[in-house]
Design a protein around this motif. Structure first.
Motif, PDB file in Angstrom:
ATOM      1  N   MET A 184       6.413   5.829  -0.905  1.00 27.46           N
ATOM      2  CA  MET A 184       5.061   5.300  -0.757  1.00 27.46           C
ATOM      3  C   MET A 184       4.125   6.004  -1.721  1.00 27.46           C
ATOM      4  SD  MET A 184       3.160   3.164   0.882  1.00 27.46           S
ATOM      5  CE  MET A 184       1.439   2.818   1.124  1.00 27.46           C
ATOM      6  N   VAL A 185       3.267   5.272  -2.385  1.00 29.90           N
ATOM      7  CA  VAL A 185       2.323   5.889  -3.299  1.00 29.90           C
ATOM      8  C   VAL A 185       1.416   6.836  -2.550  1.00 29.90           C
ATOM      9  CG1 VAL A 185       0.356   5.449  -4.769  1.00 29.90           C
ATOM     10  CG2 VAL A 185       2.326   3.954  -4.892  1.00 29.90           C
ATOM     11  N   SER A 186       1.240   8.005  -3.102  1.00 27.39           N
ATOM     12  CA  SER A 186       0.397   9.009  -2.453  1.00 27.39           C
ATOM     13  C   SER A 186      -1.050   8.582  -2.486  1.00 27.39           C
ATOM     14  CB  SER A 186       0.545  10.353  -3.168  1.00 27.39           C
ATOM     15  OG  SER A 186      -0.450  11.229  -2.761  1.00 27.39           O
ATOM     16  N   PHE A 232       4.071  -2.000 -10.308  1.00 30.51           N
ATOM     17  CA  PHE A 232       5.030  -0.898 -10.383  1.00 30.51           C
ATOM     18  C   PHE A 232       5.439  -0.424  -8.990  1.00 30.51           C
ATOM     19  CE2 PHE A 232       6.066   3.668 -11.177  1.00 30.51           C
ATOM     20  CZ  PHE A 232       7.130   3.470 -12.036  1.00 30.51           C
ATOM     21  N   THR A 233       4.469  -0.319  -8.087  1.00 28.69           N
ATOM     22  CA  THR A 233       4.784   0.165  -6.745  1.00 28.69           C
ATOM     23  C   THR A 233       5.467  -0.890  -5.883  1.00 28.69           C
ATOM     24  OG1 THR A 233       2.509  -0.371  -6.058  1.00 28.69           O
ATOM     25  CG2 THR A 233       2.959   1.908  -6.723  1.00 28.69           C
ATOM     26  N   ARG A 234       5.367  -2.148  -6.263  1.00 29.99           N
ATOM     27  CA  ARG A 234       6.189  -3.155  -5.573  1.00 29.99           C
ATOM     28  C   ARG A 234       7.666  -2.797  -5.723  1.00 29.99           C
ATOM     29  NH1 ARG A 234       3.689  -9.093  -7.310  1.00 29.99           N
ATOM     30  NH2 ARG A 234       1.776  -8.981  -6.045  1.00 29.99           N
ATOM     31  N   TRP A 235       7.985  -2.233  -6.886  1.00 32.34           N
ATOM     32  CA  TRP A 235       9.371  -1.849  -7.162  1.00 32.34           C
ATOM     33  C   TRP A 235       9.693  -0.481  -6.569  1.00 32.34           C
ATOM     34  CZ3 TRP A 235      10.719   1.574 -11.646  1.00 32.34           C
ATOM     35  CH2 TRP A 235      12.095   1.788 -11.723  1.00 32.34           C
ATOM     36  N   TYR A 284      -3.893   4.125  -5.817  1.00 31.59           N
ATOM     37  CA  TYR A 284      -3.439   5.336  -6.497  1.00 31.59           C
ATOM     38  C   TYR A 284      -4.555   5.932  -7.354  1.00 31.59           C
ATOM     39  CZ  TYR A 284       0.329   8.380  -8.260  1.00 31.59           C
ATOM     40  OH  TYR A 284       1.125   9.440  -8.557  1.00 31.59           O
ATOM     41  N   LEU A 285      -4.392   5.989  -8.684  1.00 23.37           N
ATOM     42  CA  LEU A 285      -5.328   6.702  -9.540  1.00 23.37           C
ATOM     43  C   LEU A 285      -6.598   5.930  -9.873  1.00 23.37           C
ATOM     44  CD1 LEU A 285      -2.642   7.855 -12.117  1.00 23.37           C
ATOM     45  CD2 LEU A 285      -3.722   9.336 -10.442  1.00 23.37           C
ATOM     46  N   THR A 286      -6.596   4.633  -9.643  1.00 23.63           N
ATOM     47  CA  THR A 286      -7.676   3.803 -10.174  1.00 23.63           C
ATOM     48  C   THR A 286      -8.991   3.963  -9.429  1.00 23.63           C
ATOM     49  OG1 THR A 286      -6.941   1.936  -8.810  1.00 23.63           O
ATOM     50  CG2 THR A 286      -6.058   2.091 -11.043  1.00 23.63           C
ATOM     51  N   TRP A 287      -8.973   4.643  -8.298  1.00 23.03           N
ATOM     52  CA  TRP A 287     -10.203   4.768  -7.516  1.00 23.03           C
ATOM     53  C   TRP A 287     -11.318   5.427  -8.314  1.00 23.03           C
ATOM     54  CZ3 TRP A 287     -13.010   9.063  -6.407  1.00 23.03           C
ATOM     55  CH2 TRP A 287     -12.414  10.303  -6.648  1.00 23.03           C
ATOM     56  N   PHE A 344       2.607   6.832 -13.481  1.00 26.37           N
ATOM     57  CA  PHE A 344       3.872   6.099 -13.530  1.00 26.37           C
ATOM     58  C   PHE A 344       5.053   7.069 -13.539  1.00 26.37           C
ATOM     59  CE2 PHE A 344       0.872   3.129 -15.582  1.00 26.37           C
ATOM     60  CZ  PHE A 344       1.061   2.016 -14.767  1.00 26.37           C
ATOM     61  N   VAL A 345       4.901   8.182 -14.256  1.00 26.41           N
ATOM     62  CA  VAL A 345       5.969   9.181 -14.306  1.00 26.41           C
ATOM     63  C   VAL A 345       6.117   9.859 -12.944  1.00 26.41           C
ATOM     64  CG1 VAL A 345       6.802  11.272 -15.460  1.00 26.41           C
ATOM     65  CG2 VAL A 345       5.509   9.562 -16.754  1.00 26.41           C
TER      66      VAL A 345
END
Length: 365
Positions: A1-3, A109-112, A128-131, A292-293
């Motif tokens: 899960m994305v942090s 990307f996170t769908r995958w 994720y980071l876009t906030w 992404f990394v």
């Protein structure tokens, strides 16, 4: 899960502080590079926190000051934003377009990686980071207001304190975070070059050593006693399992603690040009790309070997994270991806009268 623990970001160059000189200050580029390395290292430490109180303490310490440092510097470089057409154009190309591109990219990307093929693409719910891009857009739009009200910093603190009382603010544009980090941005708007010179004095650099050492001891003590989520500023007090009034108290306390650590951090930043100074101009790339990394490393099982959980593993992870984000800030990466991070969208806008007059004058000259 994305942090959801991401609390860091770069300083997009969509506005510059007023003044006659356009020459870049190496101090700020060095500071941005150091901060983006801490961003990447913090994300790399996240999977190592379980079972390691030391890593958790370091993580909490870093999160206590690196996001406030970014927001303060962002505020400082937003002092020249006045709502003129040229500023608004840069706001769109430097924040809105990268937000749309990377919000979409991270969702796909996170769908995958999270195996959630039905996750919707929502431009109103930053992932994720876009906030930070969404928050900086809102902060910069309100800059003229904060530059004209009386006592802007106390007022911004009151706004942040009230935000912690309301769990119903919701996730639209991550407004809770934007409001809770607002005081740091408003403080940056109020700063001048002499304020940064004050924290770079030798006496402050010396004092920063015991301050950071003491902060690390406090963080180590606090790990089992409090949640580090307070430093993310993304939730109300009730959502963190505390009484509502805790947020009103914690907001100014965390603000004071974070400012102390930010001052100590900046006191160690060199003011001269170094090998890394040029990398400080590309922190937006390092910020948007390293996620992404970080996410791919978790999905790829890079943290599964037992040795990674040992002290030597934490050191290796730290070095690798620093190297990766450094590479992502380099000029070749910037040139290759400028079309999505800093797109040239002049054809989208009509030139204003001042630009047309300047073009005519240049043609006559």
């Amino acid at each position: 899960m994305v942090s959801e623990a991401v609390g860091t970001a770069p300083v997009p160059a969509t506005a510059a502080p007023p003044g006659p000189s356009k020459q870049r200050d190496a101090f700020f580029d060095n500071a941005k590079y150091a901060a983006i390395v801490l961003v990447a290292v913090g994300h790399a430490w996240e999977p190592l926190r379980d079972g390691s109180r030391s890593v958790d303490a370091l993580y909490m310490l870093v999160y206590a000051f690196h996001m406030p440092a970014f927001v303060i510097v962002s505020g400082y470089f937003s002092r020249g934003f006045d709502g003129r057409p040229a500023r608004l154009k840069r706001l769109v190309t430097g924040l809105v377009v990268p937000y749309v591109v990377f919000e979409t990219a991270y969702t796909l990307f996170t769908r995958w990686t999270d195996q959630e093929p039905d996750r919707p693409i929502s431009l109103l719910d930053p992932l994720y980071l876009t906030w930070f891009l969404a928050a900086l857009f809102l902060w910069r739009l309100t800059t003229p207001l904060w530059q004209r009200v009386r006592a802007p910093l106390p007022l911004a603190l009151v706004v942040a304190m009230l935000a912690t009382l309301s769990p119903s603010i919701g996730n639209d544009l991550d407004l809770q975070r934007a409001l809770q980090f607002l005081p740091y941005f408003v403080l940056g708007l109020s700063l001048r070059p002499e304020h940064f010179r004050l924290v770079r004095r030798r006496a402050v650099r010396i004092a920063a050593v015991p301050v950071f050492a003491g902060a690390l001891v406090v963080a180590y003590w606090a790990v089992p006693r409090m949640t580090g989520s307070w430093f993310y500023h993304r939730d109300s007090a009730e959502e963190l399992g505390a009484p509502a009034w805790y947020g009103v108290v914690m907001t100014p306390v965390l603000f004071a603690c974070s400012l102390l650590l930010v001052a100590c951090f900046l006191s160690w930043v060199p003011g001269r040009r170094l090998w890394c100074t040029v990398l400080g101009t590309g922190t937006l790339y390092g910020y948007l790309l390293h996620g992404f990394v970080a996410q791919g490393a978790k999905y790829g099982g890079w943290y599964d070997p037992a040795w990674v959980r040992e002290p030597i593993g934490a050191i290796v992870v730290t070095v690798v994270a620093a190297v990766v984000v450094t590479v992502l800030c380099t000029p070749p990466v910037r040139r290759a991806l400028r079309f999505v991070v800093e797109p040239d969208m002049r054809r989208l806008f009509r030139p204003d009268a001042a630009e047309e007059a300047g073009d005519r004058a240049a043609a006559r000259g």
